[in-house]
Design an enzyme around this catalytic site. Sequence first.
Site, PDB file in Angstrom:
ATOM      1  N   GLN A 165     -27.252  33.178 -26.582  1.00 34.64           N
ATOM      2  CA  GLN A 165     -26.063  32.440 -27.027  1.00 34.64           C
ATOM      3  C   GLN A 165     -26.105  30.960 -26.655  1.00 34.64           C
ATOM      4  OE1 GLN A 165     -23.847  33.714 -29.022  1.00 34.64           O
ATOM      5  NE2 GLN A 165     -24.320  35.891 -28.850  1.00 34.64           N
ATOM      6  N   ASP A 215     -31.260  34.746 -20.264  1.00 35.42           N
ATOM      7  CA  ASP A 215     -30.928  35.295 -21.577  1.00 35.42           C
ATOM      8  C   ASP A 215     -30.230  34.163 -22.339  1.00 35.42           C
ATOM      9  OD1 ASP A 215     -29.647  36.310 -23.776  1.00 35.42           O
ATOM     10  OD2 ASP A 215     -28.753  38.029 -22.749  1.00 35.42           O
ATOM     11  N   LYS A 257     -29.903  34.459 -34.524  1.00 40.96           N
ATOM     12  CA  LYS A 257     -28.681  33.812 -34.032  1.00 40.96           C
ATOM     13  C   LYS A 257     -28.771  32.289 -34.132  1.00 40.96           C
ATOM     14  CE  LYS A 257     -27.639  37.490 -30.718  1.00 40.96           C
ATOM     15  NZ  LYS A 257     -26.430  38.160 -31.190  1.00 40.96           N
ATOM     16  N   CYS A 299     -20.864  44.763 -26.844  1.00 40.57           N
ATOM     17  CA  CYS A 299     -22.046  45.175 -26.058  1.00 40.57           C
ATOM     18  C   CYS A 299     -21.953  44.670 -24.624  1.00 40.57           C
ATOM     19  CB  CYS A 299     -23.341  44.680 -26.686  1.00 40.57           C
ATOM     20  SG  CYS A 299     -23.660  45.369 -28.300  1.00 40.57           S
ATOM     21  N   HIS A 317     -24.715  41.105 -21.403  1.00 40.87           N
ATOM     22  CA  HIS A 317     -24.848  41.944 -22.592  1.00 40.87           C
ATOM     23  C   HIS A 317     -25.613  43.204 -22.176  1.00 40.87           C
ATOM     24  CE1 HIS A 317     -26.505  43.015 -26.593  1.00 40.87           C
ATOM     25  NE2 HIS A 317     -25.541  42.273 -27.114  1.00 40.87           N
TER      26      HIS A 317
END
Length: 403
Positions: free
Chosen positions: A202, A199, A225, A361, A122
């Site tokens: 997700q 990261d 999220k 993104c 991202h």
Amino acid sequence: MYDIERIRQDFPILGREVYGHPLIYLDNGATTQKPRCVVDAMTDEYLNVNANVHRGVHFLSQQATELHEQARETVRQFINASSTTEIVFTRGTTESINLVASCFGQALMQAGDEVIVSEMEHHSNIVPWQLLQSRRDISIKVCPITDEGRLDLATLERLFTPRTRLVSLCHVSNVMGTVNPIREVIAMAHAHDVPVLVDAAQSVPHMAIDVQQLDCDFLAFSGHKVYGPTGIGVLYGKEQWLDRMPPYMGGGEMIDRVSFERTTFNQLPYKFEAGTPDYVATTGLARALDYVSALGWSDIEAHEHGLTVYARQQMASIDGMRFIGPSDDAVVSFLVGNIHHLDLGTLLDRLGIAVRTGHHCAEPLMHRMGVEGTVRASFALYNTRQEVDTLVAGIRRVARMFA
Ligand code: PMP
């Protein structure tokens, strides 16, 4: 039993209509909807508890502080960190990564040092390193991915040099749903004495995360999220690294003593939390994590995995269907024939189906996959097979219009 109808009742927005159709919300990778308990907890705090945290001797301030610090403990348990000193509240994944780039970069990187990222990142795991590059003259090494949308691990191994200082990698691709073999990558990096930033924007919403088991050095995620409020996120960092990093911003909360001659900084994690924190959002985040924990990961994972596999199967029978990436987890990115992704997304929206279109993104990834953009359906714990059926029927209907 996973009672999807009862679960959906917890999310009032799922009952609304869009253009006269029942809303089918499949943009969960961008943000998730909020259960009533999260909004209620935040409303209650604003209406009945509100006071600034940490500095007050009065009752409300102490109560608000307690809620805020309990939320930190809830986060700690959720990702199984060993101590709340390793849980830094930020505004989200983006701020968490920027914090590491800025503070780790300042303290532990010199001109000529290297950070490794991948082609599937991202923008928020690319641009902070470029900003650091312009300040400190570091270099960014990019791990390629295969045509299938997976990390090229053999090449990754060859990217390590004596100048490698950090690997910063997504756990799950927001575009392709690829679940990276993060434990293997961490072991590989540690064998080179290199720490790893994960990261987890997700992955935290879709699977149990145990930072001690992963042995990651940093981990970043966003509250919104994972059914929590906007504007709040987390940076987990091992104490050994956080201790060696300078503060990110200066101001209240992050100091110990201040004089014009010399200022000393607060202990972890407050050193990284300048200014009034969003203490209402931290309560909301804690309730969201409680909600997920009460449902239980094994049921959530089974439900979402079942939906993803079902969606791929059903969509595969559509003429001209092209999938981008393997959809290991809760994300299906696709294109149909020559239909522009924006047209497809806009026409699905008219049917009440919310999907995301564009580069998500991740422009370097679009370039790698040879596409300008994709349509992305992303699932959450409240989506249903009927919704997938409606999506598939919607795509067929749009495809006929272009035939
Ligand atoms: N990383 C990944 C993999 C993401 O999917 C996102 C959000 N789309 C981010 C980082 C940034 O998250 P936020 O905008 O909440 O900071």
